[in-house]
Structures are given as structure tokens and as C-alpha cells.
Design a protein around this motif. Structure first.
Motif, PDB file in Angstrom:
ATOM      1  N   SER A  46       0.837  -1.204   0.000  1.00  0.00           N
ATOM      2  CA  SER A  46       0.000   0.000   0.000  1.00  0.00           C
ATOM      3  C   SER A  46       0.870   1.252   0.000  1.00  0.00           C
ATOM      4  CB  SER A  46      -0.939   0.005   1.208  1.00  0.00           C
ATOM      5  OG  SER A  46      -0.249   0.277   2.418  1.00  0.00           O
ATOM      6  N   ARG A  47       1.976   1.234   0.731  1.00  0.00           N
ATOM      7  CA  ARG A  47       2.888   2.378   0.720  1.00  0.00           C
ATOM      8  C   ARG A  47       3.489   2.570  -0.661  1.00  0.00           C
ATOM      9  NH1 ARG A  47       7.704   2.569   5.015  1.00  0.00           N
ATOM     10  NH2 ARG A  47       8.148   0.513   4.116  1.00  0.00           N
ATOM     11  N   TYR A  48       3.890   1.488  -1.293  1.00  0.00           N
ATOM     12  CA  TYR A  48       4.457   1.557  -2.639  1.00  0.00           C
ATOM     13  C   TYR A  48       3.457   2.188  -3.609  1.00  0.00           C
ATOM     14  CZ  TYR A  48       5.969  -0.007  -7.256  1.00  0.00           C
ATOM     15  OH  TYR A  48       6.320  -0.053  -8.591  1.00  0.00           O
ATOM     16  N   VAL A  49       2.200   1.759  -3.541  1.00  0.00           N
ATOM     17  CA  VAL A  49       1.167   2.300  -4.428  1.00  0.00           C
ATOM     18  C   VAL A  49       0.928   3.779  -4.141  1.00  0.00           C
ATOM     19  CG1 VAL A  49      -1.314   2.217  -4.943  1.00  0.00           C
ATOM     20  CG2 VAL A  49       0.014   0.104  -4.885  1.00  0.00           C
ATOM     21  N   HIS A  50       0.817   4.132  -2.885  1.00  0.00           N
ATOM     22  CA  HIS A  50       0.520   5.522  -2.518  1.00  0.00           C
ATOM     23  C   HIS A  50       1.649   6.491  -2.844  1.00  0.00           C
ATOM     24  CE1 HIS A  50      -2.741   4.077   0.508  1.00  0.00           C
ATOM     25  NE2 HIS A  50      -3.287   4.450  -0.638  1.00  0.00           N
ATOM     26  N   LEU A  51       2.873   5.979  -2.980  1.00  0.00           N
ATOM     27  CA  LEU A  51       4.007   6.856  -3.286  1.00  0.00           C
ATOM     28  C   LEU A  51       4.259   7.001  -4.781  1.00  0.00           C
ATOM     29  CD1 LEU A  51       6.629   5.953  -0.511  1.00  0.00           C
ATOM     30  CD2 LEU A  51       5.228   8.030  -0.716  1.00  0.00           C
ATOM     31  N   ASN A  52       3.433   6.366  -5.610  1.00  0.00           N
ATOM     32  CA  ASN A  52       3.629   6.470  -7.061  1.00  0.00           C
ATOM     33  C   ASN A  52       3.657   7.903  -7.569  1.00  0.00           C
ATOM     34  OD1 ASN A  52       3.458   4.171  -9.408  1.00  0.00           O
ATOM     35  ND2 ASN A  52       3.010   3.339  -7.381  1.00  0.00           N
ATOM     36  N   PRO A  53       2.740   8.775  -7.160  1.00  0.00           N
ATOM     37  CA  PRO A  53       2.772  10.163  -7.665  1.00  0.00           C
ATOM     38  C   PRO A  53       4.055  10.896  -7.270  1.00  0.00           C
ATOM     39  CG  PRO A  53       0.633   9.666  -6.701  1.00  0.00           C
ATOM     40  CD  PRO A  53       1.544   8.534  -6.326  1.00  0.00           C
ATOM     41  N   VAL A  54       4.618  10.583  -6.112  1.00  0.00           N
ATOM     42  CA  VAL A  54       5.865  11.218  -5.674  1.00  0.00           C
ATOM     43  C   VAL A  54       7.027  10.727  -6.533  1.00  0.00           C
ATOM     44  CG1 VAL A  54       7.465  11.522  -3.745  1.00  0.00           C
ATOM     45  CG2 VAL A  54       4.996  11.482  -3.324  1.00  0.00           C
ATOM     46  N   ARG A  55       7.087   9.419  -6.751  1.00  0.00           N
ATOM     47  CA  ARG A  55       8.167   8.873  -7.592  1.00  0.00           C
ATOM     48  C   ARG A  55       8.091   9.394  -9.016  1.00  0.00           C
ATOM     49  NH1 ARG A  55       6.853   4.115  -4.775  1.00  0.00           N
ATOM     50  NH2 ARG A  55       5.595   3.410  -6.532  1.00  0.00           N
ATOM     51  N   ALA A  56       6.871   9.666  -9.503  1.00  0.00           N
ATOM     52  CA  ALA A  56       6.685  10.153 -10.872  1.00  0.00           C
ATOM     53  C   ALA A  56       6.841  11.666 -10.986  1.00  0.00           C
ATOM     54  CB  ALA A  56       5.305   9.745 -11.373  1.00  0.00           C
ATOM     55  N   GLY A  57       7.089  12.345  -9.858  1.00  0.00           N
ATOM     56  CA  GLY A  57       7.258  13.792  -9.886  1.00  0.00           C
ATOM     57  C   GLY A  57       5.966  14.564 -10.054  1.00  0.00           C
ATOM     58  N   MET A  58       4.824  13.918  -9.769  1.00  0.00           N
ATOM     59  CA  MET A  58       3.539  14.576  -9.926  1.00  0.00           C
ATOM     60  C   MET A  58       3.106  15.288  -8.644  1.00  0.00           C
ATOM     61  SD  MET A  58       1.679  11.520 -12.084  1.00  0.00           S
ATOM     62  CE  MET A  58       0.218  12.443 -12.556  1.00  0.00           C
ATOM     63  N   ALA A  59       3.801  15.033  -7.554  1.00  0.00           N
ATOM     64  CA  ALA A  59       3.515  15.693  -6.278  1.00  0.00           C
ATOM     65  C   ALA A  59       4.742  15.563  -5.388  1.00  0.00           C
ATOM     66  CB  ALA A  59       2.299  15.064  -5.597  1.00  0.00           C
ATOM     67  N   PRO A  72       2.599  12.628  -0.976  1.00  0.00           N
ATOM     68  CA  PRO A  72       1.505  11.803  -1.495  1.00  0.00           C
ATOM     69  C   PRO A  72       0.125  12.362  -1.194  1.00  0.00           C
ATOM     70  CG  PRO A  72       2.556  10.743   0.402  1.00  0.00           C
ATOM     71  CD  PRO A  72       3.426  11.896  -0.003  1.00  0.00           C
ATOM     72  N   GLU A  73      -0.052  13.083  -0.072  1.00  0.00           N
ATOM     73  CA  GLU A  73      -1.369  13.612   0.253  1.00  0.00           C
ATOM     74  C   GLU A  73      -1.776  14.770  -0.657  1.00  0.00           C
ATOM     75  OE1 GLU A  73       1.418  15.515   3.384  1.00  0.00           O
ATOM     76  OE2 GLU A  73       1.247  13.647   2.226  1.00  0.00           O
ATOM     77  N   GLN A  74      -0.810  15.311  -1.426  1.00  0.00           N
ATOM     78  CA  GLN A  74      -1.114  16.393  -2.352  1.00  0.00           C
ATOM     79  C   GLN A  74      -1.749  15.885  -3.645  1.00  0.00           C
ATOM     80  OE1 GLN A  74       2.775  18.119  -2.812  1.00  0.00           O
ATOM     81  NE2 GLN A  74       2.593  19.408  -0.985  1.00  0.00           N
ATOM     82  N   TYR A  75      -1.653  14.579  -3.871  1.00  0.00           N
ATOM     83  CA  TYR A  75      -2.196  14.018  -5.104  1.00  0.00           C
ATOM     84  C   TYR A  75      -3.635  13.574  -4.855  1.00  0.00           C
ATOM     85  CZ  TYR A  75      -2.410  11.576  -9.545  1.00  0.00           C
ATOM     86  OH  TYR A  75      -2.758  11.176 -10.818  1.00  0.00           O
ATOM     87  N   ARG A  76      -4.558  14.185  -5.552  1.00  0.00           N
ATOM     88  CA  ARG A  76      -5.981  13.994  -5.290  1.00  0.00           C
ATOM     89  C   ARG A  76      -6.484  12.605  -5.658  1.00  0.00           C
ATOM     90  NH1 ARG A  76     -10.724  17.284  -8.558  1.00  0.00           N
ATOM     91  NH2 ARG A  76     -12.528  16.183  -7.653  1.00  0.00           N
TER      92      ARG A  76
END
Length: 321
Positions: free
Chosen positions: A117-130, A133-137
Motif C-alpha cells: 500500500s505504501r508503494y502504491v501511494h508513493l507512485n505520484p511522488v516517484r513520478a514527480g507529480m507531487a 503523497p497527500e497532495q495528489y488527489r
């Protein structure tokens, strides 16, 4: 090389990823993402899937799904098919939207659900989209930590329960746990055996025994484990006893204030394995959507009513022993 097999059985937990054809976008705007979640919610209600985590990226998505009824193939075929139909109609296109079949990894729940679950939730951070992680809607993470809407159809309770009995403390601890991944102090959990299994040796051997002797390049494994489920009468009896009410108080149609009735609908939906239409008929002819709505209202009441929450936990224990 043959395609990875599909291993389907009641209670299976899966990490699902699906990418756009030629890596093209499958979500062009927020309306598309909202539509995908609407379909996902509908499949939760219709087929009893438990959604532990999700994140919707530009050209792919990640889901962590649990299937109490062993129906992954039906769910995924419908989910991707319905969304493709919506996308093609909206943008005036034809043909495939997704790149081949979705990728489904079967996961050992106890050892791997939390780090996954942590790996999935950190996807936007790894991709530079946020940056955080809480910033990604378009992720289940804001709901997990109380910084966004926690959808009624999401199954956050199991993961949060591993971090403490208090909801507030559990959210804080899960947030701290996730932020360790931002600082790079943890390894990826995705050490997958044979393209399809994420787990310890004993779990891997268990799955291997399911498929031993099969032609792995073409086979789709469908296995229903023999899970003893309560029937509707048993659910009714337990709820009646716990609330101290009579059968007619629960089965007869009543208003939204009938908490015992909502509890009976909630546990029937959760544990019998029956469709909402069957449950609705048993409880006085409720429309299948009304069963889900009643369950959702009950969960909302449990947030602010400690006495009700404690009673529901006591009733829940009857079905887990």
C-alpha cells in the motif's frame, strides 16, 4: 514466452496494474478519473470486492483488490471494458484503450499488504507529480490519513488497524510509515516470484500447489475455496440478539433511523457472499442500491458514535471466529 497465469480463488488479494495502449493516456481529465472511480465503486457493490488502495496516474492505474467471492476475472473484465466504452464514446474513438491484459500479482496479505500500500501511494511522488503523497488527489492516501475524503466503499480498516486501535493514532502512524518511503529508507516490496506471486516461501509453495501440472502459458485457474459463510437467517439472529430487537423490527421496511436494520444489511452484504438484490429481497424488497446506501450510512454513524462502533465490533467478531 507465455502470458502469466491468472490465479483466482475466494479471498485472493491482488496488486493490479493496467496501462494505456502504446503507453498513451487513459485519463485525459479529472472527469475521466472520477468516472473510473464511479465504476470501481459499482463493482465493489455488485461483486463484493474490497479495495484496499488505488492511485490513478496519467497512462496507468494501480489497485490493491481483495476478492472474497473469488471473482477477479469477472471484475477486471467488466472494469476495463466499461471504462473503455465510456472513454471511446467521450472522445469519438474505437479500439483498445489498454495495452493487452492487465497485470495481476497475487499477494500474501499478512506480510505484504502494508508495504505494498505504501508503494502504491508513493507512485505520484516517484513520478514527480507531487512532492508529498497527500497532495495528489486521485489516490486513496489522503483518505487514509484524514486529509481527504475517505470513500465509503474503500477498505481502509484492515491496514489502519495494524497501526493502532485509535483511528487518529493509526492514521498518524500510517502517515509516518509512508513518509519513511519518501526519505528512501525502505526497499521496494515488489520481489515477485514467477511474475505472479508476492509472498514468503510458504505462501509461494501454497500457490504452486494450486497450479502444479497445469499448462502455465494458457491456463486460467479458477478455484473456489470452501469458505463457510453465514446465511441471511444467521446474520439476522445475531443482530437481533445484539440489539435486543425482534425479527419484524429488522425485516419490515422502516426509516433511516432503524440502526439494527442497517446493521443487518451491512453484515449481510459483507459476509454472506450474496448479491445486494438477494439481500434486498430478504429485507422487505429493498432495491439493491438501497442495501449499499444503508451500509454507507451506518459506517458514517460509527465514526461519531463510539457506543455504536463498539457494538458493531462485537457483532463483527461473531463472523470472524
Amino acid at each position: 514466452m507465455g502470458r502469466p497465469i491468472r490465479i483466482e480463488y475466494a479471498g485472493g488479494l491482488y496488486h493490479i496494474t493496467s496501462r494505456g495502449n502504446e503507453r498513451k493516456a487513459i485519463f485525459r481529465d479529472d472527469e475521466d478519473k472520477a468516472k473510473f472511480l464511479e465504476i470501481l465503486r459499482d463493482y465493489h457493490e455488485r461483486y463484493g470486492i474490497m479495495v484496499h488502495a488505488y492511485v490513478l496516474m496519467g497512462n496507468h492505474y494501480h489497485l490493491i483488490l481483495e476478492t472474497p467471492q473469488g471473482n477477479l476475472l469477472k471484475v477486471m473484465h467488466g472494469l476495463n471494458g466499461r471504462y473503455t466504452g465510456y472513454f471511446n464514446r467521450k472522445y469519438g474513438r474505437v479500439g483498445h484503450l489498454f495495452q493487452g491484459r492487465y497485470k495481476g500479482i497475487i499477494v500474501e496479505k499478512g506480510a505484504y499488504l502494508i508495504p505494498l500500500s505504501r508503494y502504491v501511494h508513493l507512485n505520484p511522488v516517484r513520478a514527480g507529480m507531487a512532492e508529498r503523497p497527500e497532495q495528489y488527489r486521485w489516490s486513496s492516501y489522503p483518505g487514509y490519513i484524514g486529509k481527504g475524503k475517505e470513500h465509503g466503499w474503500m477498505e481502509c480498516s484492515w491496514i489502519l488497524s495494524q497501526f493502532g486501535k485509535s483511528r487518529i493514532r493509526a492514521r498518524k502512524k500510517y502517515r509516518e510509515y509512508t513518509e519513511e518511503g519518501i526519505r528512501g529508507k525502505v526497499e521496494s516490496p515488489l520481489r515477485v516470484h514467477g511474475q505472479v506471486i508476492l509472498g514468503e516461501e510458504e505462501f509461494i509453495e501454497k500457490i504452486k500447489r494450486m497450479v502444479r501440472g497445469r499448462r502455465l502459458s494458457r491456463e486460467i485457474i479458477e478455484r473456489r475455496t470452501f469458505v463457510e459463510r453465514p446465511n441471511l437467517e444467521q446474520v439476522l439472529e445475531i443482530v437481533m440478539r445484539s440489539f435486543g430487537v425482534k425479527e419484524g423490527d429488522i425485516r419490515d421496511k422502516g426509516g433511516r433511523a432503524n440502526t439494527a436494520r442497517k446493521a443487518a444489511l451491512y453484515f449481510s452484504q459483507r459476509y454472506t457472499g450474496l448479491g445486494n438484490d438477494v439481500v434486498g429481497r430478504f429485507f422487505g424488497g429493498i432495491h439493491y442500491s438501497g442495501v449499499s446506501k444503508a451500509s454507507a450510512r451506518l459506517k458514517e454513524e460509527m465514526v461519531s458514535n463510539k457506543k455504536l462502533r463498539k457494538l458493531m465490533e462485537e457483532i463483527d467478531s461473531h463472523f470472524k471466529t
